[in-house]
Design a protein around this motif. Structure first.
Motif, short mmCIF file in Angstrom:
data_model
loop_
_atom_site.label_atom_id
_atom_site.label_comp_id
_atom_site.label_asym_id
_atom_site.label_seq_id
_atom_site.Cartn_x
_atom_site.Cartn_y
_atom_site.Cartn_z
N TYR A 11 0.82 -1.21 0.00
CA TYR A 11 0.00 0.00 0.00
C TYR A 11 0.85 1.26 0.00
N ALA A 21 -3.54 4.04 -1.91
CA ALA A 21 -3.52 3.02 -2.96
C ALA A 21 -3.15 1.69 -2.29
N ILE A 23 -2.94 -2.90 -2.97
CA ILE A 23 -3.17 -4.14 -3.68
C ILE A 23 -3.16 -5.24 -2.62
N THR A 40 -7.38 -4.34 -6.08
CA THR A 40 -6.50 -3.20 -6.31
C THR A 40 -7.37 -1.95 -6.26
N GLU A 41 -6.93 -0.96 -5.51
CA GLU A 41 -7.71 0.27 -5.39
C GLU A 41 -6.78 1.47 -5.26
N VAL A 42 -7.13 2.53 -5.99
CA VAL A 42 -6.39 3.78 -5.93
C VAL A 42 -7.41 4.89 -5.69
N ALA A 52 -1.79 2.17 -9.90
CA ALA A 52 -2.24 0.77 -9.87
C ALA A 52 -1.23 -0.13 -10.58
N LEU A 55 1.70 -0.73 -8.41
CA LEU A 55 1.39 -1.73 -7.37
C LEU A 55 1.52 -3.14 -7.93
N CYS A 74 -8.46 -10.11 -9.36
CA CYS A 74 -8.83 -8.70 -9.50
C CYS A 74 -8.82 -8.38 -11.00
N TYR A 76 -8.44 -5.67 -12.74
CA TYR A 76 -7.35 -4.82 -13.20
C TYR A 76 -6.04 -5.60 -13.28
N ALA A 77 -5.69 -6.27 -12.18
CA ALA A 77 -4.43 -7.02 -12.15
C ALA A 77 -4.43 -8.14 -13.19
#
Length: 94
Positions: A11, A21, A23, A40-42, A52, A55, A74, A76-77
């Protein structure tokens, strides 16, 4: 940007609870040395700066150092890791 390590997370911010941010990942049940990257969050103030992606890069580096594979659930990842060859060595393949 200096990332910090929490319990099964990486983080940026004051703590995993007060992150800017983050992960998150956890062990995959029944699979040795495989971590599920599930979140994952920003925060908005850092949006559009590639945080992101950084991360995901940091998680990949940790996986290399600690000898585990990443199963990204996730969205995004998953998209980032499956699209880029630089993650091939740490991406878990069934």
């Amino acid at each position: 940007m200096e990332f910090k390590y929490g319990d099964k997370c990486i983080y940026y911010g004051d703590s995993p609870e007060e992150f800017k941010a983050i992960i998150d990942y956890k062990p995959v049940e029944g699979k040795e040395n495989v971590m599920d990257c599930y979140h994952t969050e920003v925060k908005k103030e850092l949006g559009g700066q590639g945080v992101a992606g950084k991360l995901v890069d940091e998680l990949a580096e940790r996986a290399r150092k600690e000898n585990f594979k990443v199963l990204p659930t996730c969205s995004y990842a998953k998209a980032k890791m499956e699209k880029d060859e630089k993650y091939k060595d740490v991406l878990y393949q069934e």
